[in-house]
Design a protein around this motif. Sequence first.
Motif, PDB file in Angstrom:
ATOM      1  N   GLU A 206       0.798  -1.214   0.000  1.00 51.88           N
ATOM      2  CA  GLU A 206       0.000   0.000   0.000  1.00 51.88           C
ATOM      3  C   GLU A 206       0.835   1.270   0.000  1.00 51.88           C
ATOM      4  O   GLU A 206       0.428   2.290  -0.568  1.00 51.88           O
ATOM      5  CB  GLU A 206      -0.931   0.011   1.220  1.00 51.88           C
ATOM      6  CG  GLU A 206      -1.982  -1.085   1.176  1.00 51.88           C
ATOM      7  CD  GLU A 206      -2.815  -1.138   2.440  1.00 51.88           C
ATOM      8  OE1 GLU A 206      -2.455  -0.430   3.412  1.00 51.88           O
ATOM      9  OE2 GLU A 206      -3.810  -1.876   2.458  1.00 51.88           O
ATOM     10  N   ARG A 207       2.003   1.230   0.628  1.00 51.22           N
ATOM     11  CA  ARG A 207       2.771   2.449   0.821  1.00 51.22           C
ATOM     12  C   ARG A 207       4.124   2.447   0.105  1.00 51.22           C
ATOM     13  O   ARG A 207       4.479   3.415  -0.557  1.00 51.22           O
ATOM     14  CB  ARG A 207       3.024   2.660   2.326  1.00 51.22           C
ATOM     15  CG  ARG A 207       1.787   2.967   3.134  1.00 51.22           C
ATOM     16  CD  ARG A 207       1.408   4.426   2.994  1.00 51.22           C
ATOM     17  NE  ARG A 207       2.500   5.298   3.421  1.00 51.22           N
ATOM     18  CZ  ARG A 207       2.662   5.729   4.676  1.00 51.22           C
ATOM     19  NH1 ARG A 207       1.774   5.393   5.603  1.00 51.22           N
ATOM     20  NH2 ARG A 207       3.670   6.508   4.996  1.00 51.22           N
ATOM     21  N   ILE A 208       4.844   1.333   0.230  1.00 47.33           N
ATOM     22  CA  ILE A 208       6.233   1.336  -0.219  1.00 47.33           C
ATOM     23  C   ILE A 208       6.342   1.215  -1.731  1.00 47.33           C
ATOM     24  O   ILE A 208       7.243   1.779  -2.350  1.00 47.33           O
ATOM     25  CB  ILE A 208       7.036   0.218   0.472  1.00 47.33           C
ATOM     26  CG1 ILE A 208       6.821   0.270   1.984  1.00 47.33           C
ATOM     27  CG2 ILE A 208       8.509   0.317   0.145  1.00 47.33           C
ATOM     28  CD1 ILE A 208       7.127   1.616   2.622  1.00 47.33           C
ATOM     29  N   VAL A 209       5.425   0.478  -2.357  1.00 52.41           N
ATOM     30  CA  VAL A 209       5.470   0.328  -3.814  1.00 52.41           C
ATOM     31  C   VAL A 209       5.419   1.693  -4.486  1.00 52.41           C
ATOM     32  O   VAL A 209       6.164   1.985  -5.433  1.00 52.41           O
ATOM     33  CB  VAL A 209       4.320  -0.576  -4.301  1.00 52.41           C
ATOM     34  CG1 VAL A 209       4.142  -0.451  -5.807  1.00 52.41           C
ATOM     35  CG2 VAL A 209       4.611  -2.027  -3.941  1.00 52.41           C
ATOM     36  N   LEU A 214       7.303   2.102  -8.112  1.00 52.10           N
ATOM     37  CA  LEU A 214       6.968   0.830  -8.760  1.00 52.10           C
ATOM     38  C   LEU A 214       5.500   0.707  -9.156  1.00 52.10           C
ATOM     39  O   LEU A 214       5.078  -0.336  -9.654  1.00 52.10           O
ATOM     40  CB  LEU A 214       7.320  -0.336  -7.811  1.00 52.10           C
ATOM     41  CG  LEU A 214       8.784  -0.438  -7.377  1.00 52.10           C
ATOM     42  CD1 LEU A 214       8.931  -1.496  -6.298  1.00 52.10           C
ATOM     43  CD2 LEU A 214       9.668  -0.765  -8.564  1.00 52.10           C
ATOM     44  N   ARG A 215       4.708   1.752  -8.926  1.00 50.01           N
ATOM     45  CA  ARG A 215       3.270   1.632  -9.147  1.00 50.01           C
ATOM     46  C   ARG A 215       2.916   1.311 -10.595  1.00 50.01           C
ATOM     47  O   ARG A 215       2.078   0.440 -10.863  1.00 50.01           O
ATOM     48  CB  ARG A 215       2.573   2.921  -8.702  1.00 50.01           C
ATOM     49  CG  ARG A 215       1.053   2.929  -8.918  1.00 50.01           C
ATOM     50  CD  ARG A 215       0.359   1.767  -8.234  1.00 50.01           C
ATOM     51  NE  ARG A 215       0.606   1.748  -6.802  1.00 50.01           N
ATOM     52  CZ  ARG A 215       0.323   0.727  -6.013  1.00 50.01           C
ATOM     53  NH1 ARG A 215      -0.195  -0.390  -6.530  1.00 50.01           N
ATOM     54  NH2 ARG A 215       0.566   0.771  -4.729  1.00 50.01           N
ATOM     55  N   ILE A 225       3.312  -6.983  -5.974  1.00 49.74           N
ATOM     56  CA  ILE A 225       4.780  -6.938  -5.892  1.00 49.74           C
ATOM     57  C   ILE A 225       5.165  -7.156  -4.430  1.00 49.74           C
ATOM     58  O   ILE A 225       4.627  -6.508  -3.536  1.00 49.74           O
ATOM     59  CB  ILE A 225       5.325  -5.587  -6.388  1.00 49.74           C
ATOM     60  CG1 ILE A 225       5.084  -5.440  -7.897  1.00 49.74           C
ATOM     61  CG2 ILE A 225       6.822  -5.475  -6.094  1.00 49.74           C
ATOM     62  CD1 ILE A 225       5.644  -4.153  -8.490  1.00 49.74           C
ATOM     63  N   ILE A 226       6.075  -8.079  -4.190  1.00 51.51           N
ATOM     64  CA  ILE A 226       6.507  -8.374  -2.824  1.00 51.51           C
ATOM     65  C   ILE A 226       8.021  -8.192  -2.718  1.00 51.51           C
ATOM     66  O   ILE A 226       8.719  -8.174  -3.738  1.00 51.51           O
ATOM     67  CB  ILE A 226       6.111  -9.805  -2.392  1.00 51.51           C
ATOM     68  CG1 ILE A 226       6.848 -10.863  -3.227  1.00 51.51           C
ATOM     69  CG2 ILE A 226       4.608 -10.007  -2.492  1.00 51.51           C
ATOM     70  CD1 ILE A 226       6.628 -12.288  -2.731  1.00 51.51           C
ATOM     71  N   PRO A 227       8.563  -8.031  -1.516  1.00 51.58           N
ATOM     72  CA  PRO A 227      10.024  -7.932  -1.377  1.00 51.58           C
ATOM     73  C   PRO A 227      10.708  -9.204  -1.870  1.00 51.58           C
ATOM     74  O   PRO A 227      10.246 -10.316  -1.597  1.00 51.58           O
ATOM     75  CB  PRO A 227      10.216  -7.744   0.131  1.00 51.58           C
ATOM     76  CG  PRO A 227       8.911  -7.204   0.633  1.00 51.58           C
ATOM     77  CD  PRO A 227       7.869  -7.844  -0.226  1.00 51.58           C
ATOM     78  N   THR A 228      11.804  -9.043  -2.594  1.00 47.11           N
ATOM     79  CA  THR A 228      12.508 -10.196  -3.158  1.00 47.11           C
ATOM     80  C   THR A 228      12.911 -11.229  -2.103  1.00 47.11           C
ATOM     81  O   THR A 228      12.719 -12.440  -2.317  1.00 47.11           O
ATOM     82  CB  THR A 228      13.742  -9.725  -3.950  1.00 47.11           C
ATOM     83  OG1 THR A 228      13.319  -8.855  -5.001  1.00 47.11           O
ATOM     84  CG2 THR A 228      14.504 -10.908  -4.536  1.00 47.11           C
ATOM     85  N   PRO A 229      13.483 -10.828  -0.954  1.00 47.37           N
ATOM     86  CA  PRO A 229      13.845 -11.850   0.038  1.00 47.37           C
ATOM     87  C   PRO A 229      12.640 -12.654   0.533  1.00 47.37           C
ATOM     88  O   PRO A 229      12.783 -13.834   0.862  1.00 47.37           O
ATOM     89  CB  PRO A 229      14.466 -11.029   1.175  1.00 47.37           C
ATOM     90  CG  PRO A 229      14.944  -9.774   0.520  1.00 47.37           C
ATOM     91  CD  PRO A 229      13.925  -9.480  -0.525  1.00 47.37           C
ATOM     92  N   ALA A 230      11.465 -12.030   0.592  1.00 52.11           N
ATOM     93  CA  ALA A 230      10.263 -12.774   1.000  1.00 52.11           C
ATOM     94  C   ALA A 230       9.913 -13.823  -0.040  1.00 52.11           C
ATOM     95  O   ALA A 230       9.476 -14.937   0.296  1.00 52.11           O
ATOM     96  CB  ALA A 230       9.089 -11.809   1.207  1.00 52.11           C
TER      97      ALA A 230
END
Length: 461
Positions: A206-209, A214-215, A225-230
């Motif tokens: 909701e906020r970081i993208v 990256l929107r 879109i999720i964090p790569t390490p996750a």
Amino acid sequence: MSYALFTDIGSTFTKVTAADLEACRIVGRAMSPTTIFDDVNIGFQKALALLTEQVGHPMEFDFRLACSSAAGGLKMVACGLVPDLTSEAARLASLSAGAKVLKAYAYKMTDTEAKELTELQPDIVMLSGGTDGGNSEVMLHNAKVLADCPLRFPVIIAGNKSAAGEAARLIEEAGKEAVVCPNVMPEFGKLNIEPAREAVRKVFLERIVDAKGLRELAEKMDGDIIPTPAAVLDAITLLSRGTRDEEGIGSLMAFDIGGATTDVYSVTNGCPVYSGAMLKGLPHPAAKRSVEGDLGMRWNARTIVALQGEELFAEDAGVTVEELRQTLDVFDKTPDILPQNEAMEKIDVALAKSAAKNACERHAGHLEVVFTPLGERYMQTGKDLSDVKWLIGTGGPVITSKDPAAILSEASFSEQEPLSLRPRRAKCLLDAKYILSAMGLLSQKLPDVALKIMKNELIEI
């Protein structure tokens, strides 16, 4: 044919991977420099064009998914009550969500720590403290400190449920977003990090993208879109445990050795296997991630060398001290450089070996000898990784190495450090096509297919 496209937007490169969902194979992979300061879509389109050229024809994709670690990835700070308990629980929850934990604070935050927090500029802060019904004072004090901070970061509150509402009120009155979720440690010694992990992911979307630019790219994807390490943690968890219809490969560790950090993942219960050992402190999650920010092969090359000493490191690498010093000077000036000569290749291998060894030593649990009225006993802190079956190597330095097995073997048990609970008899796998993040994304939609692709593509070495 049925194809899917996976995109990993890194701080340096944007990588695209195409998979054949029917054959359960990777059909192509390409990358292009990430254009984070202009428009990430530029780098994405260039990588996609290279992929099309590699495959030889345009492809229609059933769906597209993406992950990102661009612009520094997801930067978090954790706050808790006791360093080895609630503060550690908040740190573990943040790491499992794919974050880079900049700092973990314990007890009441001081004015100096409040100033440091402002300088760190985290994307998200996780606030914990106290078991449910336990200490409220520290969490409320820290909530006030966070509220007074001039930065406008969202705060995930995952502490004592008796104080969570008041903590949220303090933060919201300061104009910040507060997200309340169940306590990461509701009872003494009991972890409950999954709700906090999901809260981090939700705030990231909701906020970081938007904050990372990256929107527009997100709107072209068929999932979040999720964090790569996750995504990588999702992949290795699936590979280890399997699905109802497809068997996993058992307990494992994965090492992603990069230029800036070394990330370590493990999936195993980690319970004591040493005869008579008792667990001390907080039990670590079965699926665990750790990040070593001082073990990057380029940005921290001098730090890695210093762990061993210049002369001994040079001797082990098979180079002279002068060659080592010259190479470190080159790395300082051009951290994205690839090995240019034989000496540089040898130093690169030695750096990777040291990074794997030290990162695993920190990730693994350890034993300590204690003396009781009943005699000598062993206390275990952290996870026992002795019985881990597989070591998986990924990241450029491992994938491009002429001897990746030698690098991974450094993570194994050593007679020189008998109290370090590292793997004793693990076999090695190589992620030669760098597919773990892609398969973590695919596991959201087609876990059986993702698992089959990993089994087909990972190479035993």
